[in-house]
Design a protein around this motif. Structure first.
Motif, PDB file in Angstrom:
ATOM      1  N   ALA A 180      76.599   0.455  84.795  1.00  0.00           N
ATOM      2  CA  ALA A 180      75.422   0.977  84.061  1.00  0.00           C
ATOM      3  C   ALA A 180      75.006   2.102  84.466  1.00  0.00           C
ATOM      4  CB  ALA A 180      74.393   0.164  83.682  1.00  0.00           C
ATOM      5  N   ALA A 181      74.479   2.365  85.877  1.00  0.00           N
ATOM      6  CA  ALA A 181      73.916   3.284  86.474  1.00  0.00           C
ATOM      7  C   ALA A 181      74.933   4.276  86.942  1.00  0.00           C
ATOM      8  CB  ALA A 181      73.227   2.957  87.583  1.00  0.00           C
ATOM      9  N   ALA A 182      75.767   4.891  85.741  1.00  0.00           N
ATOM     10  CA  ALA A 182      76.737   5.907  85.997  1.00  0.00           C
ATOM     11  C   ALA A 182      76.278   7.247  86.471  1.00  0.00           C
ATOM     12  CB  ALA A 182      77.717   5.769  85.149  1.00  0.00           C
ATOM     13  N   THR A 183      74.958   7.592  85.459  1.00  0.00           N
ATOM     14  CA  THR A 183      74.578   8.897  85.585  1.00  0.00           C
ATOM     15  C   THR A 183      73.167   8.917  86.229  1.00  0.00           C
ATOM     16  OG1 THR A 183      73.715   8.784  83.294  1.00  0.00           O
ATOM     17  CG2 THR A 183      76.084   9.378  83.504  1.00  0.00           C
ATOM     18  N   GLY A 184      72.409   8.022  86.226  1.00  0.00           N
ATOM     19  CA  GLY A 184      71.170   8.068  86.477  1.00  0.00           C
ATOM     20  C   GLY A 184      70.368   8.777  85.503  1.00  0.00           C
ATOM     21  N   ASP A 185      70.716   8.639  84.294  1.00  0.00           N
ATOM     22  CA  ASP A 185      69.758   9.521  83.230  1.00  0.00           C
ATOM     23  C   ASP A 185      69.747   8.446  82.148  1.00  0.00           C
ATOM     24  OD1 ASP A 185      70.897  12.579  84.216  1.00  0.00           O
ATOM     25  OD2 ASP A 185      68.759  11.968  84.418  1.00  0.00           O
ATOM     26  N   GLU A 186      70.107   7.287  82.191  1.00  0.00           N
ATOM     27  CA  GLU A 186      69.983   6.568  81.019  1.00  0.00           C
ATOM     28  C   GLU A 186      68.664   6.227  80.580  1.00  0.00           C
ATOM     29  OE1 GLU A 186      71.326   5.577  84.025  1.00  0.00           O
ATOM     30  OE2 GLU A 186      73.330   5.161  83.529  1.00  0.00           O
ATOM     31  N   PRO A 187      68.402   5.932  79.370  1.00  0.00           N
ATOM     32  CA  PRO A 187      67.219   5.845  78.648  1.00  0.00           C
ATOM     33  C   PRO A 187      66.625   4.496  79.477  1.00  0.00           C
ATOM     34  CG  PRO A 187      68.873   5.383  77.153  1.00  0.00           C
ATOM     35  CD  PRO A 187      69.703   5.996  78.310  1.00  0.00           C
ATOM     36  N   ILE A 188      65.206   4.552  79.454  1.00  0.00           N
ATOM     37  CA  ILE A 188      64.593   3.490  80.132  1.00  0.00           C
ATOM     38  C   ILE A 188      63.775   2.629  78.961  1.00  0.00           C
ATOM     39  CG2 ILE A 188      62.973   2.762  81.789  1.00  0.00           C
ATOM     40  CD1 ILE A 188      63.564   5.304  83.284  1.00  0.00           C
ATOM     41  N   SER A 189      63.962   1.585  78.628  1.00  0.00           N
ATOM     42  CA  SER A 189      63.334   1.002  77.559  1.00  0.00           C
ATOM     43  C   SER A 189      61.792   0.642  78.102  1.00  0.00           C
ATOM     44  CB  SER A 189      64.099  -0.446  77.350  1.00  0.00           C
ATOM     45  OG  SER A 189      64.088  -1.234  78.600  1.00  0.00           O
ATOM     46  N   ASP A 190      61.080   0.549  76.937  1.00  0.00           N
ATOM     47  CA  ASP A 190      59.876   0.473  77.101  1.00  0.00           C
ATOM     48  C   ASP A 190      59.354  -1.117  77.635  1.00  0.00           C
ATOM     49  OD1 ASP A 190      58.150   2.429  74.689  1.00  0.00           O
ATOM     50  OD2 ASP A 190      58.859   2.821  76.702  1.00  0.00           O
ATOM     51  N   SER A 191      60.205  -1.910  77.079  1.00  0.00           N
ATOM     52  CA  SER A 191      59.917  -3.503  77.304  1.00  0.00           C
ATOM     53  C   SER A 191      60.116  -3.577  79.103  1.00  0.00           C
ATOM     54  CB  SER A 191      60.760  -4.229  76.642  1.00  0.00           C
ATOM     55  OG  SER A 191      62.255  -3.980  76.939  1.00  0.00           O
ATOM     56  N   GLU A 192      61.078  -2.822  79.463  1.00  0.00           N
ATOM     57  CA  GLU A 192      61.504  -2.950  80.589  1.00  0.00           C
ATOM     58  C   GLU A 192      60.264  -2.567  81.914  1.00  0.00           C
ATOM     59  OE1 GLU A 192      64.906  -0.899  82.114  1.00  0.00           O
ATOM     60  OE2 GLU A 192      64.571  -1.566  84.294  1.00  0.00           O
ATOM     61  N   ILE A 193      59.603  -1.366  81.115  1.00  0.00           N
ATOM     62  CA  ILE A 193      58.413  -0.988  82.092  1.00  0.00           C
ATOM     63  C   ILE A 193      57.180  -2.023  81.867  1.00  0.00           C
ATOM     64  CG2 ILE A 193      56.979   1.130  82.466  1.00  0.00           C
ATOM     65  CD1 ILE A 193      59.973   1.616  83.093  1.00  0.00           C
ATOM     66  N   GLU A 194      57.116  -2.446  80.551  1.00  0.00           N
ATOM     67  CA  GLU A 194      55.963  -3.087  80.555  1.00  0.00           C
ATOM     68  C   GLU A 194      55.790  -4.198  81.243  1.00  0.00           C
ATOM     69  OE1 GLU A 194      54.097  -2.733  76.687  1.00  0.00           O
ATOM     70  OE2 GLU A 194      54.423  -0.946  77.355  1.00  0.00           O
ATOM     71  N   GLN A 195      56.863  -4.762  81.518  1.00  0.00           N
ATOM     72  CA  GLN A 195      56.903  -6.093  82.255  1.00  0.00           C
ATOM     73  C   GLN A 195      56.236  -5.866  83.792  1.00  0.00           C
ATOM     74  OE1 GLN A 195      60.609  -7.319  84.244  1.00  0.00           O
ATOM     75  NE2 GLN A 195      61.511  -5.447  83.884  1.00  0.00           N
ATOM     76  N   TYR A 196      56.138  -4.641  84.038  1.00  0.00           N
ATOM     77  CA  TYR A 196      55.500  -4.224  85.370  1.00  0.00           C
ATOM     78  C   TYR A 196      54.028  -4.034  85.268  1.00  0.00           C
ATOM     79  CZ  TYR A 196      60.410  -3.838  87.249  1.00  0.00           C
ATOM     80  OH  TYR A 196      61.625  -4.168  87.493  1.00  0.00           O
ATOM     81  N   LEU A 197      53.449  -4.064  84.114  1.00  0.00           N
ATOM     82  CA  LEU A 197      51.986  -3.783  83.961  1.00  0.00           C
ATOM     83  C   LEU A 197      51.352  -5.058  83.586  1.00  0.00           C
ATOM     84  CD1 LEU A 197      52.276  -0.470  81.626  1.00  0.00           C
ATOM     85  CD2 LEU A 197      52.244  -0.865  84.213  1.00  0.00           C
ATOM     86  N   ARG A 198      49.912  -5.034  84.110  1.00  0.00           N
ATOM     87  CA  ARG A 198      48.909  -6.244  83.888  1.00  0.00           C
ATOM     88  C   ARG A 198      48.659  -6.342  82.656  1.00  0.00           C
ATOM     89  NH1 ARG A 198      47.086  -6.018  89.561  1.00  0.00           N
ATOM     90  NH2 ARG A 198      48.315  -7.627  90.798  1.00  0.00           N
TER      91      ARG A 198
END
Lengths: 338, 407
Positions: free
Chosen positions: B374-392
């Motif tokens: 997956a991390a072939a380019t480093g510029d993949e889109p980042i999903s919101d849900s993935e980030i939300e899991q890190y927020l309280r």
């Protein structure tokens, strides 16, 4: 005090010690050993007796028992020659030029390796006729060594370009820890890619733990996104890879004491401090930690161009099964993203 | 000659330089008031105004060494005297110290580190001249912690760009043995334990060389190896009364510290010796163990090249040129091929490798680079849900606030 008395005794006996700087040579240098690889068998006969001399590290070694010399006959000579070339310090060709071990190694004979060791003349402080060791770019021979360094860690920095409230971040983020008394930054971790970031209140961020440059960039972007979601106007400026650490295994044991004698200007080997040898390669500018087991850690690989990596390692270590290397063209050989 | 300025008392401008005995004085010609005396020539313009220039402001100050530097140089000189080093060493060490102290890396450090710096300069000088001085001895002289000394030493090496050659093992053995108290009769050393220095030295050197060939020395602290080798050498020179003496007692009698790794080195050395002894033809009949092999160390050292070669397989691969008289040569390679390192005895031999390779510590390795495609380019889109899991969530924040009593 009890601790002083061994010292006092040492001092008293030191007064009768040899003068290290003017000790005589105990052996005559051999005829110049021109090392056009592979080694001619004619020179083996000359070389074999040298193999069996004791390691003359101290020139005042007159009490050494040389009676084992007759044990070694001509038949055993070949066996000696095909031994591990690690006995670099036992082969005492005083007159070998020191830059012979740079350049391509063919592994027909391990003799190429031992030749470079110059233990005793250097130990006695008398300068042997060595040509100075010039930093040489490791040879890119056509045969592949099959050794590929694995990237273990990448350190990168990025500027988020906004002031951050660390307490706020630590409160609102699950994966953050902040202990201002210990360290003035928030330590944040994400699971995919498995990395850790240090986020400072000035907006600068350090991202560590990624296994490739792309992963590092992706991880840094994720951290920036987290900070954005926490309500800060974070940007993603000046992403730069600062350091890459790789490791590899050359699969043969390495005589560190021999290596430090031949590459004295580049290596630093302090067994009292650290079991490995620290080799600061000039071209390309990498620091290698070389261990006796053959494992090598390559670090401080700040990329300004193409990096040759482990190919350099094997051409330095006097390998018995010295499979010649080519420059490993894999993950270490990339230009840093601007 | 009248200098410029005015007399502070009467205000007259006629000032005269005069000498009162040997001292220069600036005197007002009108009222006789002495304005200044004993002026040193400085380049400061203060002198023009006929004010005394304090010594701390004059150029003389720049030439004088700071107290810290003076103390440090004295320390370095004292160290050299204690170690009885030649005069040349002292000059070199002092010059290193002076250079180092001017660098910002060493100028602004704690006093403790400055004291260590002097010791480091002496240590570096000794090593550059191949004088065998261990870090342990310098640390004991300076009453310093070894890790602090190590950090100062490494930064000194880096800042001054010094190249320090490696410690010569043979020299180290010689000087270390000199500190052993077994050569002259003393009160607590029984007569059978006394030994001749030259013989002990020769044999210890032989054992240390053997250890070095057998990969026991590379990467390890040298002093425990020397201690263990000296012990074995001492025992082997007169096995009768000495075999029963353990290593700890030996070190106590000799008046030397027993470093903790020495026991391990002793064990490794004995293992190597036992392996070699199994190849010595006149010893094959005996069942040798750790104690009895010591008696034969002399013989083993004498033939060590031959024995090492035969007792241990060199590469982990078979050797094609085995000893003659093996039987049909055609069978030999076939027999040797499948098993690595087999000899005519039919025993499997352990390879001559560093102990860390023979007894690797089991380490749980994470799965080898399962490079996510997956991390072939480093510029993949980042999903919101993935980030939300890190927020309280807000409830969590409330609970956290209550618990922490923050904000």
């Amino acid at each position: 005090m009890e601790g002083a008395s061994p010292l006092e005794r040492y001092l008293e006996s030191c007064s009768g010690q040899d003068d290290f700087s003017t000790a005589p040579h105990l052996f005559t240098p051999m005829s110049p050993y021109d090392l056009e690889l592979p080694i001619q068998t004619a020179e083996d006969g000359v070389f074999a007796p040298q193999l069996n001399q004791p390691k003359e590290l101290h020139t005042d070694f007159s009490s050494v028992d040389l009676s084992f010399l007759p044990d070694v006959t001509q038949d055993n000579k070949e066996q000696n020659l095909s031994e591990d070339g690690h006995e670099t310090q036992e082969e005492l060709d005083g007159s070998l030029p020191s830059n012979e071990d740079s350049g391509v190694f063919t592994d027909e004979s391990s003799l190429s390796d031992p030749g470079a060791a110059q233990p005793s003349p250097e130990a006695s402080g008398v300068c042997p006729p060595l040509t100075p060791m010039t930093p040489v770019t490791p040879a890119t021979s056509s045969e592949s060594s099959g050794i590929v360094p694995q990237l273990q860690n990448i350190v990168s920095t990025v500027n988020l370009a906004c002031k951050l409230d660390l307490k706020n971040i630590a409160l609102h983020a699950r994966n953050a820890e902040y202990n201002p008394k210990r360290f003035a930054a928030v330590i944040m971790r994400i699971r995919e890619p498995r990395t850790t970031a240090l986020i400072f209140s000035s907006g600068k961020m350090v991202c560590t733990g990624a296994k490739s440059e792309e992963q590092s960039r992706l991880a840094a972007r994720k951290y920036a996104r987290v900070v954005q979601k926490l309500g800060f106007p974070a940007k993603f400026l000046d992403f730069k890879i600062q350091n890459m650490v790789g490791s590899c295994d050359v699969r043969f044991p390495i005589r560190l004491e021999g290596l430090v004698l031949t590459h004295q200007q580049f290596s630093s080997y302090e067994p009292e401090l650290f079991p490995g040898l620290v080799y600061r390669m000039v071209k390309p500018r990498i620091v290698l930690l070389i261990f006796v087991s053959g494992k090598v850690v390559l670090t401080e690989v700040v990329l300004l161009g193409v990096v040759l990596g482990a190919g350099a390692v094997q051409s330095l270590s006097h390998g018995c099964s010295g499979k010649p290397l080519e420059a490993s063209q894999n993950s270490l050989c990339r230009v840093a993203p601007p | 000659m009248a200098a410029r300025g005015r007399c502070p008392e009467c205000g007259s401008g006629s000032l005269v330089e005069d000498a009162h005995y040997a001292q220069q004085q600036l005197v007002c010609a009108a009222c006789g008031c002495v304005l200044s005396e004993g002026l040193l020539t400085t380049t400061y313009t203060d002198e023009e105004h006929l004010r005394e220039v304090a010594y701390s402001q004059s150029t003389g100050q720049k030439e004088q060494r700071s107290r810290c530097l003076q103390r440090g140089i004295r320390r370095v000189q004292d160290l050299c005297k204690v170690l009885q080093l030649p005069a040349v060493f002292e000059e070199t060490a002092v010059s290193y110290f002076q250079r180092a102290l001017q660098l910002p890396a060493f100028h602004l450090v704690s006093l403790e580190k400055k004291e260590l710096l002097g010791g480091c300069c002496v240590f570096v000088t000794c090593r550059q001249h191949n004088w065998p001085l261990t870090m342990g001895s310098i640390c004991s002289l300076l009453y310093a912690k070894q890790d602090l000394f190590a950090s100062v030493y490494l930064s000194l090496q880096k800042e001054l760009g010094l190249s320090v050659p490696a410690l010569s093992l043979a020299d180290l053995v010689t000087t270390h043995l000199n500190s052993f108290r077994l050569f002259q009769p003393t009160a607590n050393v029984p007569a059978p334990f006394l030994e001749d220095r030259e013989k002990l030295l020769a044999r210890t050197l032989g054992i240390v060389e053997l250890a070095s060939e057998a990969w026991l020395v590379t990467g390890r602290h040298p002093v425990p190896i020397v201690t263990a080798a000296a012990f074995l050498a001492w025992q082997s020179l007169r096995p009768g009364p000495r075999l029963s003496c353990p290593l700890a007692r030996f070190c106590r009698l000799a008046g030397v510290d027993l470093p903790p790794p020495a026991h391990l080195r002793l064990k490794e050395l004995l293992e190597i010796l036992l392996g070699m002894a199994s190849q010595l033809s006149w010893l094959r009949g005996f069942r040798l163990d750790k104690k009895t092999v010591v008696k034969h160390i002399g013989d083993l050292l004498q033939h060590r090249v031959f024995l090492l070669r035969n007792a241990f397989s060199q590469d982990g691969e078979e050797q094609q040129d085995t000893a003659p008289g093996q039987g049909s040569p055609s069978q030999d390679p076939e027999r040797a091929c499948p098993s690595a390192g087999k000899r005519h005895g039919g025993r499997s031999l352990r390879p001559l490798l560093p102990p860390c390779l023979i007894h690797p510590r089991k380490r749980l390795r994470a799965a080898a680079p399962s490079a996510p495609a997956a991390a072939a380019t480093g510029d993949e889109p980042i999903s919101d849900s993935e980030i939300e899991q890190y927020l309280r969530s807000p409830e969590e924040i409330q609970a956290f606030r209550k618990a922490k009593g923050w904000l």
